[in-house]
Structures are given as C-alpha cells and as structure tokens.
Design an enzyme around this catalytic site. Structure first.
Site, PDB file in Angstrom:
ATOM      1  N   LYS A  68       8.074  61.576  32.531  1.00  0.00           N
ATOM      2  CA  LYS A  68       9.323  61.375  31.770  1.00  0.00           C
ATOM      3  C   LYS A  68       9.155  61.530  30.258  1.00  0.00           C
ATOM      4  CE  LYS A  68      11.807  58.358  34.970  1.00  0.00           C
ATOM      5  NZ  LYS A  68      12.511  57.071  35.110  1.00  0.00           N
ATOM      6  N   ASP A 104      19.006  56.844  32.924  1.00  0.00           N
ATOM      7  CA  ASP A 104      18.581  55.519  33.417  1.00  0.00           C
ATOM      8  C   ASP A 104      19.352  54.380  32.744  1.00  0.00           C
ATOM      9  OD1 ASP A 104      16.727  56.255  35.348  1.00  0.00           O
ATOM     10  OD2 ASP A 104      15.038  56.288  33.955  1.00  0.00           O
TER      11      ASP A 104
HETATM   12  P1  NAP Z   1       5.925  52.830  33.366  1.00  0.00           P
HETATM   13  O1  NAP Z   1       6.486  53.587  32.234  1.00  0.00           O
HETATM   14  O2  NAP Z   1       4.601  53.193  33.919  1.00  0.00           O
HETATM   15  O3  NAP Z   1       5.887  51.263  32.925  1.00  0.00           O
HETATM   16  C1  NAP Z   1       5.331  50.287  33.777  1.00  0.00           C
HETATM   17  C2  NAP Z   1       5.625  48.908  33.212  1.00  0.00           C
HETATM   18  O4  NAP Z   1       5.143  47.910  34.137  1.00  0.00           O
HETATM   19  C3  NAP Z   1       4.953  48.613  31.873  1.00  0.00           C
HETATM   20  O5  NAP Z   1       5.757  47.726  31.139  1.00  0.00           O
HETATM   21  C4  NAP Z   1       3.650  47.943  32.332  1.00  0.00           C
HETATM   22  O6  NAP Z   1       3.066  47.115  31.368  1.00  0.00           O
HETATM   23  C5  NAP Z   1       4.164  47.101  33.477  1.00  0.00           C
HETATM   24  N1  NAP Z   1       3.129  46.727  34.436  1.00  0.00           N
HETATM   25  C6  NAP Z   1       2.505  47.542  35.322  1.00  0.00           C
HETATM   26  N2  NAP Z   1       1.622  46.859  36.051  1.00  0.00           N
HETATM   27  C7  NAP Z   1       1.681  45.566  35.619  1.00  0.00           C
HETATM   28  C8  NAP Z   1       1.002  44.371  35.985  1.00  0.00           C
HETATM   29  N3  NAP Z   1       0.087  44.355  36.933  1.00  0.00           N
HETATM   30  N4  NAP Z   1       1.324  43.217  35.321  1.00  0.00           N
HETATM   31  C9  NAP Z   1       2.269  43.230  34.355  1.00  0.00           C
HETATM   32  N5  NAP Z   1       2.933  44.332  33.954  1.00  0.00           N
HETATM   33  C10 NAP Z   1       2.647  45.484  34.586  1.00  0.00           C
HETATM   34  O7  NAP Z   1       6.921  52.851  34.632  1.00  0.00           O
HETATM   35  P2  NAP Z   1       8.530  52.900  34.609  1.00  0.00           P
HETATM   36  O8  NAP Z   1       8.978  54.293  34.733  1.00  0.00           O
HETATM   37  O9  NAP Z   1       9.004  52.081  33.458  1.00  0.00           O
HETATM   38  O10 NAP Z   1       8.858  52.186  36.004  1.00  0.00           O
HETATM   39  C11 NAP Z   1       8.696  50.780  36.169  1.00  0.00           C
HETATM   40  C12 NAP Z   1       9.257  50.371  37.550  1.00  0.00           C
HETATM   41  O11 NAP Z   1      10.670  50.631  37.597  1.00  0.00           O
HETATM   42  C13 NAP Z   1       8.667  51.167  38.725  1.00  0.00           C
HETATM   43  O12 NAP Z   1       8.519  50.267  39.812  1.00  0.00           O
HETATM   44  C14 NAP Z   1       9.738  52.199  39.064  1.00  0.00           C
HETATM   45  O13 NAP Z   1       9.739  52.580  40.424  1.00  0.00           O
HETATM   46  C15 NAP Z   1      11.008  51.398  38.743  1.00  0.00           C
HETATM   47  N6  NAP Z   1      12.141  52.254  38.368  1.00  0.00           N
HETATM   48  C16 NAP Z   1      13.303  52.076  39.042  1.00  0.00           C
HETATM   49  C17 NAP Z   1      14.401  52.835  38.696  1.00  0.00           C
HETATM   50  C18 NAP Z   1      15.685  52.650  39.449  1.00  0.00           C
HETATM   51  O14 NAP Z   1      16.549  53.524  39.344  1.00  0.00           O
HETATM   52  N7  NAP Z   1      15.862  51.568  40.170  1.00  0.00           N
HETATM   53  C19 NAP Z   1      14.322  53.790  37.650  1.00  0.00           C
HETATM   54  C20 NAP Z   1      13.115  53.924  36.969  1.00  0.00           C
HETATM   55  C21 NAP Z   1      12.014  53.152  37.341  1.00  0.00           C
HETATM   56  P3  NAP Z   1       2.052  47.740  30.265  1.00  0.00           P
HETATM   57  O15 NAP Z   1       2.913  48.340  29.216  1.00  0.00           O
HETATM   58  O16 NAP Z   1       1.274  46.573  29.814  1.00  0.00           O
HETATM   59  O17 NAP Z   1       1.209  48.767  30.995  1.00  0.00           O
END
Ligand code: NAP
Length: 281
Positions: A68, A104
């Site tokens: 992204k 989003d």
């Molecule tokens: P991303 O950019 O990789 O960000 C991941 C986030 O989760 C960061 O804030 C990260 O913290 C945190 N994180 C990961 N592992 C962790 C842990 N063990 N403990 C605490 N924090 C943790 O991913 P993203 O695109 O934002 O997606 C995040 C989630 O949202 C995913 O599950 C994705 O499937 C979901 N999502 C859903 C939709 C929807 O339409 N419903 C849309 C987009 C995403 P750090 O910054 O410290 O690494």
C-alpha cells in the site's frame, strides 16, 4: 461488443483475499461483465507488476499488504487523501494514467455511521495501531470531526507521526499518544466513546492482547477492523463487558464499495455482498 472490465488485486500473500467475491457479486447485480483476479506479487516485483497493469490495459487494481505504501512511487498521480494517509489501496486508470486512491478511511467511517449508527463528530476515540489501516482510520476520524483521538501503538514513534499528521488535516481535533501501562492510557480508554483496533493483533496468532482493553465497559462502541470467521477476541471481550461492537467486514465492504464506484460509477449491493462473504467463512 464492449470488453469486460479487467480488475484485480495485488498483495503478498494474497490467498486469503475476499475482494474477488465482493466485486463479482456487485458486477452480477448490475449486469456488468467483469473479470477480477488476485495476483500474488512479491515486493521485489512490484514495479514490474505496475508496468504490467499499465501495458496490459487493466482497468483497475486494489492494493493490499505489503504494497500500500510502496506502490505510490510507481503511479502517475496520487490523490490528496491517499497522500495524507500515506497509502494507496485502489488504482484507477484515467486518460491512460494510473491514479492512486485510498478508500479505507471512507470504508471505516461509513461502517461506523451506517452499521453502528455512530457519527464520530465530537466523539472521543482511542485507536490502537499506526500502520497503513490505522493511518486511514485516524485521518478519517479527524476529517469527520472527532474531538479527541488517542493513538496507542507498539512502535511509539509511528503513533507520534500520525498524531501530528492528523492535526494538519483537522486542527480542531485533539490528538495524543498513550503508551502501554500508563494512567493516560487507562484514562483515555475509560473516557472514550469509541475504541478501535487497527493492529493485526486478534488475527489469531500468538494470542496477544492490547493494553488497556480491560477498561472497556457498557458505554463504549468497540470496533475491530480485523475480520475473521468467528468474532475476534477483542469483540468477544467487549460484548462480555456490555459494549456495542462493530466487526471489520463492514469496513471491508464499504472500502470495496468506494473502489467499485471509482471504477464503474455504480453502487455496491452491500447486504448481498455481506451475505456472500459470510457464507464463504
Ligand atoms: P500494517 O501497516 O502492517 O500495520 C500493522 C499494525 O499492527 C502496526 O500498528 C503494528 O505495530 C501493529 N502490530 C502488529 N503486530 C503487533 C503485535 N504483536 N503487538 C502489537 N501491535 C502489533 O498493517 P495494516 O494494513 O495497518 O493492517 C492491520 C490490520 O487491519 C490487519 O489485520 C488487516 O487485515 C486489517 N485491515 C482490515 C481492513 C478492513 O477493511 N477491515 C482494511 C485494512 C486492514 P508496529 O507499528 O509497532 O509494528
């Protein structure tokens, strides 16, 4: 005869994606001929994949993890909202040029309003996460007039950057960062109207949980953007505490609806799309 609309999604891995189902159901509803393919693109092949989209005259593409942010540099233009968020999840072709958008923020705010019946204007909110999805949600909340946004993230520097960016967009919104195990965090959760998980925690791996969620009570709306076949641990816990809940499938559907509108000018049959998704779990 008009050629079918050629759409798809790029990500890595991509096997889990629900986007082909959503767009196929919506196209059938409108009688639009469309092909929607999922492409597994490794990070090192991203620039070649974008060249392929361009040269093969693909009409539109969704972008998911981990591309992204990285995809932005390969596009001809990125719209203002996607630039502020710092991520693109939808690409359109306009006069031959590839243009990046982010749906989003719209997807989350629409799910809040339409599916939980809550307008974020004037609300106090806590957002867990500062990755791509959290950035869209925080910027969306700020643009929608949330009064206070507290950001909680494992990597605090990312939360601080996001808090600063949100105030640039909406100077009337108060943003703050709360670290784990602090009074500020407990106070923020206790006094919030809306609590949102936008981290990957809750996907099932590792059994991690989020700091401060033990303060959730019956006054809260708790949204988890992680979607899974069963309720996430956070939503189960919130229900037990008497809170209202909102699952991540609605955000997924509304962000897809906005992408579909950009590509076709038509609306999503949201209830039919949800039914199709739920039946796949
Ligand atoms: P991303 O950019 O990789 O960000 C991941 C986030 O989760 C960061 O804030 C990260 O913290 C945190 N994180 C990961 N592992 C962790 C842990 N063990 N403990 C605490 N924090 C943790 O991913 P993203 O695109 O934002 O997606 C995040 C989630 O949202 C995913 O599950 C994705 O499937 C979901 N999502 C859903 C939709 C929807 O339409 N419903 C849309 C987009 C995403 P750090 O910054 O410290 O690494």
């Amino acid at each position: 005869m008009e050629k079918p609309l050629a759409l798809g999604i790029i990500g890595h891995p991509i096997g889990h994606t629900l986007s082909p189902i959503m767009h196929t159901v919506a196209a059938a509803y409108h009688g639009i001929e469309l092909s929607y393919s999922a492409y597994d693109v490794k990070p090192e092949n991203l620039s070649r994949a974008i060249d392929g989209i361009y040269t093969l005259s693909i009409d539109g593409i969704n972008v998911t993890v981990p591309h992204k942010m990285a995809v932005m540099e390969f596009l001809d233009h990125v719209d203002d909202e996607a630039k502020i968020i710092g991520a693109v999840n939808t690409i359109t072709r306009e006069k031959g040029k590839l243009v990046g958008h982010n749906t989003d923020a719209y997807g989350f705010i629409t799910s809040l309003k339409e599916n939980a019946g809550v307008d974020p204007k004037g609300k106090w909110t806590v957002v867990y996460g500062a990755g791509g999805a959290a950035r869209a949600i925080v910027i969306g909340l700020a643009m929608a007039g949330a009064e206070r946004i507290t950001i909680v993230n494992r990597t605090e520097s990312k939360a601080v950057r996001l808090a600063v960016d949100a105030v640039q967009v909406a100077p009337d919104t108060t943003t703050q960062v709360a670290g784990a195990d602090t009074n500020k965090l407990f106070e923020s959760v206790s006094t919030a109207d809306i609590i949102i998980n936008a981290t990957s925690v809750g996907m099932g791996a590792g059994g991690e949980s989020l700091p401060g969620v033990e303060r959730i009570n019956e006054n809260h709306l708790v949204a988890d953007i992680v979607y899974s076949s069963s309720k996430t641990e956070l939503l189960k816990q919130a229900e037990k505490a008497g809170a209202r809940t909102l699952d991540g499938l609605w955000m997924l559907i509304h962000q897809g609806a906005a992408a579909f509108r950009l590509w076709t000018g038509k609306s999503f049959p949201v209830d039919q799309v949800r039914e199709a998704l739920v039946s796949k779990f």
